[in-house]
Structure formats: structure tokens, C-alpha cells
Scaffold this motif. Structure first.
Motif, mmCIF file in Angstrom:
data_model
loop_
_atom_site.group_PDB
_atom_site.id
_atom_site.type_symbol
_atom_site.label_atom_id
_atom_site.label_comp_id
_atom_site.label_asym_id
_atom_site.label_seq_id
_atom_site.Cartn_x
_atom_site.Cartn_y
_atom_site.Cartn_z
ATOM 1 N N PRO A 1 4.548 7.291 -17.520
ATOM 2 C CA PRO A 1 5.492 6.154 -17.500
ATOM 3 C C PRO A 1 6.654 6.361 -16.533
ATOM 4 N N VAL A 2 7.040 7.620 -16.272
ATOM 5 C CA VAL A 2 8.115 7.862 -15.308
ATOM 6 C C VAL A 2 7.680 7.414 -13.915
ATOM 7 N N ILE A 3 6.477 7.818 -13.498
ATOM 8 C CA ILE A 3 5.961 7.401 -12.193
ATOM 9 C C ILE A 3 5.765 5.890 -12.154
ATOM 10 N N TRP A 4 5.309 5.323 -13.255
ATOM 11 C CA TRP A 4 5.130 3.870 -13.368
ATOM 12 C C TRP A 4 6.461 3.155 -13.131
ATOM 13 N N TYR A 5 7.509 3.618 -13.823
ATOM 14 C CA TYR A 5 8.828 2.979 -13.708
ATOM 15 C C TYR A 5 9.382 3.106 -12.290
ATOM 16 N N VAL A 6 9.346 4.312 -11.730
ATOM 17 C CA VAL A 6 9.919 4.526 -10.402
ATOM 18 C C VAL A 6 9.182 3.691 -9.356
ATOM 19 N N THR A 7 7.858 3.635 -9.469
ATOM 20 C CA THR A 7 7.072 2.871 -8.492
ATOM 21 C C THR A 7 7.375 1.383 -8.567
ATOM 22 N N ASP A 8 7.277 0.818 -9.774
ATOM 23 C CA ASP A 8 7.385 -0.633 -9.921
ATOM 24 C C ASP A 8 8.821 -1.149 -9.875
ATOM 25 N N ARG A 9 9.788 -0.331 -10.307
ATOM 26 C CA ARG A 9 11.165 -0.811 -10.412
ATOM 27 C C ARG A 9 12.084 -0.321 -9.300
ATOM 28 N N PRO B 1 0.804 -1.229 0.000
ATOM 29 C CA PRO B 1 0.000 0.000 0.000
ATOM 30 C C PRO B 1 0.837 1.279 0.000
ATOM 31 N N ILE B 2 2.045 1.222 0.564
ATOM 32 C CA ILE B 2 2.907 2.412 0.543
ATOM 33 C C ILE B 2 3.279 2.764 -0.893
ATOM 34 N N ALA B 3 3.437 1.749 -1.751
ATOM 35 C CA ALA B 3 3.715 2.010 -3.164
ATOM 36 C C ALA B 3 2.546 2.747 -3.808
ATOM 37 N N GLY B 4 1.324 2.386 -3.420
ATOM 38 C CA GLY B 4 0.155 3.105 -3.923
ATOM 39 C C GLY B 4 0.148 4.551 -3.468
ATOM 40 N N ILE B 5 0.514 4.775 -2.198
ATOM 41 C CA ILE B 5 0.560 6.136 -1.668
ATOM 42 C C ILE B 5 1.610 6.965 -2.393
ATOM 43 N N THR B 6 2.806 6.393 -2.597
ATOM 44 C CA THR B 6 3.869 7.167 -3.246
ATOM 45 C C THR B 6 3.538 7.461 -4.702
ATOM 46 N N ALA B 7 2.938 6.492 -5.398
ATOM 47 C CA ALA B 7 2.568 6.720 -6.797
ATOM 48 C C ALA B 7 1.512 7.818 -6.907
ATOM 49 N N ALA B 8 0.517 7.770 -6.025
ATOM 50 C CA ALA B 8 -0.538 8.784 -6.056
ATOM 51 C C ALA B 8 0.002 10.157 -5.648
ATOM 52 N N PHE B 9 0.850 10.182 -4.627
ATOM 53 C CA PHE B 9 1.447 11.436 -4.176
ATOM 54 C C PHE B 9 2.318 12.036 -5.278
ATOM 55 N N ALA B 10 3.080 11.196 -5.965
ATOM 56 C CA ALA B 10 3.910 11.672 -7.066
ATOM 57 C C ALA B 10 3.048 12.271 -8.186
ATOM 58 N N MET C 1 10.177 9.354 -1.860
ATOM 59 C CA MET C 1 9.741 10.307 -2.879
ATOM 60 C C MET C 1 10.905 10.906 -3.676
ATOM 61 N N LEU C 2 12.129 10.819 -3.137
ATOM 62 C CA LEU C 2 13.270 11.439 -3.813
ATOM 63 C C LEU C 2 13.492 10.908 -5.232
ATOM 64 N N PRO C 3 13.417 9.580 -5.480
ATOM 65 C CA PRO C 3 13.592 9.111 -6.865
ATOM 66 C C PRO C 3 12.549 9.690 -7.822
ATOM 67 N N TYR C 4 11.305 9.824 -7.349
ATOM 68 C CA TYR C 4 10.283 10.457 -8.200
ATOM 69 C C TYR C 4 10.697 11.886 -8.545
ATOM 70 N N SER C 5 11.125 12.639 -7.529
ATOM 71 C CA SER C 5 11.479 14.037 -7.737
ATOM 72 C C SER C 5 12.610 14.172 -8.756
ATOM 73 N N ILE C 6 13.638 13.338 -8.609
ATOM 74 C CA ILE C 6 14.784 13.408 -9.522
ATOM 75 C C ILE C 6 14.368 13.098 -10.954
ATOM 76 N N TRP C 7 13.620 12.008 -11.125
ATOM 77 C CA TRP C 7 13.251 11.601 -12.476
ATOM 78 C C TRP C 7 12.225 12.542 -13.112
ATOM 79 N N LEU C 8 11.300 13.069 -12.302
ATOM 80 C CA LEU C 8 10.345 14.027 -12.852
ATOM 81 C C LEU C 8 11.043 15.321 -13.266
ATOM 82 N N LEU C 9 12.029 15.758 -12.475
ATOM 83 C CA LEU C 9 12.773 16.966 -12.839
ATOM 84 C C LEU C 9 13.606 16.753 -14.098
#
Length: 546
Positions: free
Chosen positions: A234-242, A171-180, A507-515
Motif C-alpha cells: 500500500p505504501v508503493i500504491w499510495y506514492v505512485t497514485d497520489r 508509463p513512467i508511473a509503471g516504471i517507478t512502481a515496479a522499480f520501487a 524515486m525519492l518519495p518511495y525511498s522516504i516512505w519505505l524507510l
């Protein structure tokens, strides 16, 4: 957030750069007082600049002899400035461009949100998605959920945890994906919304002293933010799942936490009334869209192929001036989109509420609108001081002076414009770590950045788009973001030991890849000179320049 929160160390004990950012940010005053102090600082700077005879040549205006008009710094304590700032105080506030746009859109969004349309629509969008598409579905709906403002945080993020757990995923993966999606992709969407009205209102306020003919187009970043949505998914998809989910490990806690979990209701089946409400809301959306098409398209001339018109020569939202280009003739349509979104939200919300039973009579509608305006109380206070800050910049003429000098400095540096825009994205991202409000930051930056880029041949729409990329990327890693503690609470319902550092690290990997993705997209967009929205281009020619 209390220092006793499980798993979270007090701010004073945080180590490294995160602890430094948190401690520094916690010492910053409220954004309202930041503007108040900046007003005082700007007043002092204007005195110094006036005393030093700071001046530049106006980029477009000439005198009767054909010589460039000299723009001098003006002290805000000059008699004319004092008279203007005091006598016209009500007009300065009520004339602040974003104010009317935001309040109008929020009248409609308040009905749709309080009737339950936004929350139910988000639930319906992700409930029955196949397991392998769950992450991109959550990410996409989260970015689209920005239209619902606060509802996306309080509805979709905890719901994503329930849906992930029900699918046997962490469930934390769901929270991080939604938050991202909701916060990291804050500016990404397939449709313009209230954020567009807010930011472009500020942009318009600083553009008009240089180009009085420039009119805000709420769809001016439409293509750009839609592309952000397509790329960020797809960026959020990749960071969440991988990256994130493998770190979290296999979830063994089950799909439901127990009767004390407040998210259980969110995972329930939609009621018959809610399903009926969604169908009625969809019809309302189609009707409003059809009305706007009829107001914009010369239907009879289109059908007959002749010059006759259903509206006596032209549709109301299509200019009758045939000397203008098609894009210029659509300016009334662009300007009407604020009203269009308000009516769309109102009628869709009413249609949903009547069918779902959340709206019983006209008094409920009025109460919902009033509730939305109550929620805007803080924004009204912020807008008052932001309006005065912008007006002070205009009165002192320092904004134009700084913009001209900045443009000359960039031009002399030889940096390509795509690189300049990429650096602006980075600057906005760093500033976002300390000042969370999107409108507050843009009110600070726009008076210098927008005119400076206009002088370099970059449109106000492109300047706004670049800022939006930077503003989004670091939302999810700063504890100063107002919803950060709330997301931590959502996570601790499932994993009580999940602390502040855990959330930031997740959340840091999301931030880096989204930027990285956002900067690359911005640079490429400028390089290819792609349209940003209907009638909105990257390049810009200042009227009278050259």
C-alpha cells in the motif's frame, strides 16, 4: 552511462547533495578492491591493537578457576596467523558459509530463469489486473520477483510501463512502481529465497565463534519479510497514485511507442505453450512441497494417532530427539530448505521449459545450470576477498572486542533496544548510498553488529532483519546501484527528456516512505517481541551467559 544520455547532466555538473553523492560514489573502487583495502587496513589495526594490549572479558567462556576468559587482540602477522592464512587459504575460501548456499540455490534458479518461467509468471501475474488494482498488483509482483533476481529488473519493469500505457496511465508511473517494488522492496517477499541464503550464510559465519550451536535457518526472517511485503504494497500504491502520477501529468502518447520499442513483445498474449508451461510448473511446485511435507511429518503416526512411524521412528527432516522442543526438532527441516528451493526451481523450470518448448533435452538443462554459474563469476571473486576479511576479523579477535565494547556503550547509553535497531536501519540505509552490494555491506557490518546485538540479547535473525530494511530503502535513489542506468534507459524510451535527476526525484518519495515504514515496523517488531520466522525470535540468550 554516457554523459550524452538525453536529459542527463554529466556527473561533474550535478548540483546539491545528489551531485555530491554521485561524484563521491563514482570515486569509490570496485567492492572487491574495497575488501582488499579493508584487509590491509585491518591487518594494520590488528598490529596496533596487539601492541596496545587491547582486550575484553569473553561474555560466556570461563577458565578452570571460573574466571572469565580474557580475549586479547592478535596481530595477523603473528606466526600462527600467517601460517593459518596461507596454509588454509583454500579452506577459508571454500568454507565461506554463503558460498555453498548461494551456488546451490542458483543452480535451480538458473534453470527456472533461463527456461522463461520467471518472466512468463511475472507477465501472467499483472496482464489482466483491473485498472484500479494495477499499481498494487505491479508492486506485489515486483517484490515477489526478487526470487527471480535479475529477471525482475529486465522483464517486469519495462513490462509495467507497457501495461500502464495500455491502461491509459503514464508509463513512467509503471516504471517507478515496479522499480520501487523490485529494488526498494528488495528484501520483502512472501517466500524466502536466494537472498535469505546469502545473508544468513554471512550471519552464520560470524555467529558460530560465539555460539557454535547456532544453525542457519533460511526461513529465519520469513514472517518479517512477508510483513514487509504486506506493508510496502500500500505504501508503493499510495506514492505512485497520489504523488508520482499527478506530477507526471496525463499520458497522451498511446499504448505502444512503435515498431522500434523492444517492449512490444512483452505485452503480447501468452502462447498456448507458455500457459501450458505455467500449469505444469505449478504442478511441479505442489509435488516438491508435498515431498517436503512427507519428509518432515510423521505421516503414519499422524494418521493412526499412535507411535508408529512411516520412517522408522521419525520423519527424516524431524529430529528423533524427544528431549528437544518442537522448534528444535525442526532444525533439519530448516537446514534442508536451501536444497528444497533448488529442487523446486529446477523441477518447476524443467516442467515449464518442456511444455513451452524452451527445453528440448537434458543438455539444455545442463547449459542453463552452467550459464547460472557463469553469471556467478563476479560473486566468486567478491566472496574470496569477503571470506578473507571475515577470517581476518576472527583471527585478530577484533570483531569480538569491538562488539563487547559497542554493547557496553549502548547499554550505558540507556537507549531502548527498539531505538537501537531503528538506528541500525538508518545506518545501513546511508551506507547503501555508497556500497550497492547487499552481501558486500553485510560482510562488512555483520562481524561487529551481529555479536554486539547478541550480547544485548538480540537474536542474529533480528540483526539480519534490521539490516535488510536499511539495505532496501535507498537502492532506488543512488546512481551507484548497478541497474539505475538501465531503469533510466527504460524511462527514456517513453520520455526521451527524462534524465537522471528526473528519475532520482521520482524515486525519492518511495525511498522516504519505505524507510519510514520499515523503521516503524522494525521498532514495533522488537517492542512486541514478535517471531521473525519458524523458530526465530527477537530475543536471544547467549549460551553460558549470565
Amino acid at each position: 552511462m554516457s554523459d550524452k544520455t538525453p536529459g542527463a547532466a554529466p556527473a561533474e555538473h550535478q548540483k546539491g547533495i545528489l551531485g555530491l553523492i554521485e561524484r563521491t560514489g563514482n570515486r569509490l573502487p570496485d567492492p572487491v578492491f574495497i575488501f582488499f583495502y579493508l584487509i590491509i587496513a585491518m591487518a594494520i589495526v590488528s598490529i596496533v591493537a596487539d601492541f596496545a594490549n587491547m582486550a575484553v572479558e569473553h561474555p560466556t567462556r570461563v577458565d578452570d578457576a571460573g574466571n572469565p576468559v580474557i580475549v586479547d587482540a592478535i596481530s595477523v602477522f603473528s606466526p600462527d596467523s600467517i601460517r593459518h592464512l596461507l596454509v588454509e587459504m583454500p579452506e577459508i575460501f571454500t568454507g565461506f558459509h554463503p558460498l555453498g548456499y548461494v551456488l546451490v540455490v542458483m543452480l535451480g534458479a538458473g534453470v527456472a530463469e533461463r527456461a522463461g518461467l520467471f518472466g512468463t509468471a511475472m507477465r501472467a501475474a499483472v496482464r489482466d489486473v483491473p485498472k484500479f488494482l494495477l499499481t498494487p498488483a505491479v508492486a506485489l509482483v515486483a517484490m515477489m520477483g526478487n526470487l527471480a533476481a535479475d529477471a525482475a529488473y529486465v522483464v517486469l519493469i519495462p513490462l509495467a510501463a507497457v501495461i500502464f500505457a495500455a491502461a491509459g496511465r503514464h508509463p513512467i508511473a509503471g516504471i517507478t512502481a515496479a522499480f520501487a517494488g523490485v529494488s526498494g522492496g528488495f528484501s520483502a517477499n512472501l517466500l524466502p529465497g536466494q537472498l535469505d541464503a546469502l545473508l544468513f550464510g554471512i550471519t552464520e559465519a560470524v555467529v558460530q565463534p560465539l555460539d557454535p550451536g547456532w544453525v542457519m535457518n533460511i526461513a529465519g526472517n520469513w514472517y518479517f519479510i512477508a510483513a514487509m511485503t504486506i506493508l510496502f504494497t500500500p505504501v508503493i500504491w499510495y506514492v505512485t497514485d497520489r504523488i508520482i502520477e499527478p506530477r507526471l501529468g496525463k499520458w497522451t502518447g498511446g499504448a505502444v511507442l512503435g515498431s522500434t520499442n523492444p517492449d512490444d513483445d512483452a505485452s503480447a498474449e501468452l502462447t498456448a505453450g507458455q500457459k501450458k508451461g505455467l500449469a505444469h510448473a505449478g504442478i511441479a511446485v505442489l509435488v516438491i512441497a508435498l515431498v517436503w511435507i512427507l519428509l518432515t511429518v510423521d505421516v503414519l503416526a499422524l494418521v493412526t494417532g499412535g507411535s508408529a512411524s512411516l520412517y522408522g521412528g521419525n520423519a527424516p527432516l524431524f529430529s528423533a530427539d524427544t528431549s528437544l522442543s518442537a522448534t528444535q526438532r525442526l532444525v533439519p527441516f530448516f537446514s534442508s530448505l536451501v536444497a528444497g528451493f533448488m529442487l523446486l526451481f529446477i523441477f518447476a523450470g524443467i516442467a515449464y521449459g518442456r511444455a513451452a518448448g524452451t527445453i528440448r533435452n537434458h543438455r539444455d538443462i545442463v547449459d542453463m545450470m552452467a550459464g547460472a554459474m557463469k553469471d556467478m563469476g563476479y560473486y566468486l571473486v567478491l566472496a574470496f576477498f569477503a571470506a578473507y576479511f571475515v577470517e581476518l576479523f576472527n583471527q585478530s579477535q577484533l570483531g569480538l572486542i569491538f562488539a563487547v565494547n559497542g554493547a557496553n556503550g549502548i547499554e550505558n547509553s540507556g537507549l531502548p533496544l527498539p531505538i537501537v535497531l531503528g538506528l541500525i536501519v538508518l545506518f545501513a540505509a546511508v551506507l547503501n548510498l555508497f556500497v550497492g552490494s547487499a552481501s558486500a555491506k553485510w560482510a562488512l557490518l555483520a562481524p561487529v553488529l551481529v555479536p554486539m546485538l547478541m550480547l544485548l540479547g538480540v537474536s542474529p535473525e533480528m540483526a539480519t532483519a534490521a539490516y535488510r530494511v536499511g539495505d532496501s530503502g535507498t537502492n532506488i535513489i543512488t546512481p551507484l546501484m548497478v541497474y539505475f542506468p538501465l531503469i533510466l534507459v527504460f524511462a527514456q524510451r517513453w520520455v526521451p527528456s527524462f534524465g537522471l535527476g528526473s528519475l532520482t526525484a521520482s524515486m525519492l518519495p518511495y525511498s522516504i516512505w519505505l524507510l519510514i515504514t520499515g523503521i516503524a515496523m522494525t521498532v514495533l517488531w522488537v517492542f512486541l517481541n514478535l517471531p521473525l520466522g519458524p523458530g526465530a525470535t527477537v530475543q536471544y540468550v547467549l549460551p553460558g551467559a549470565g
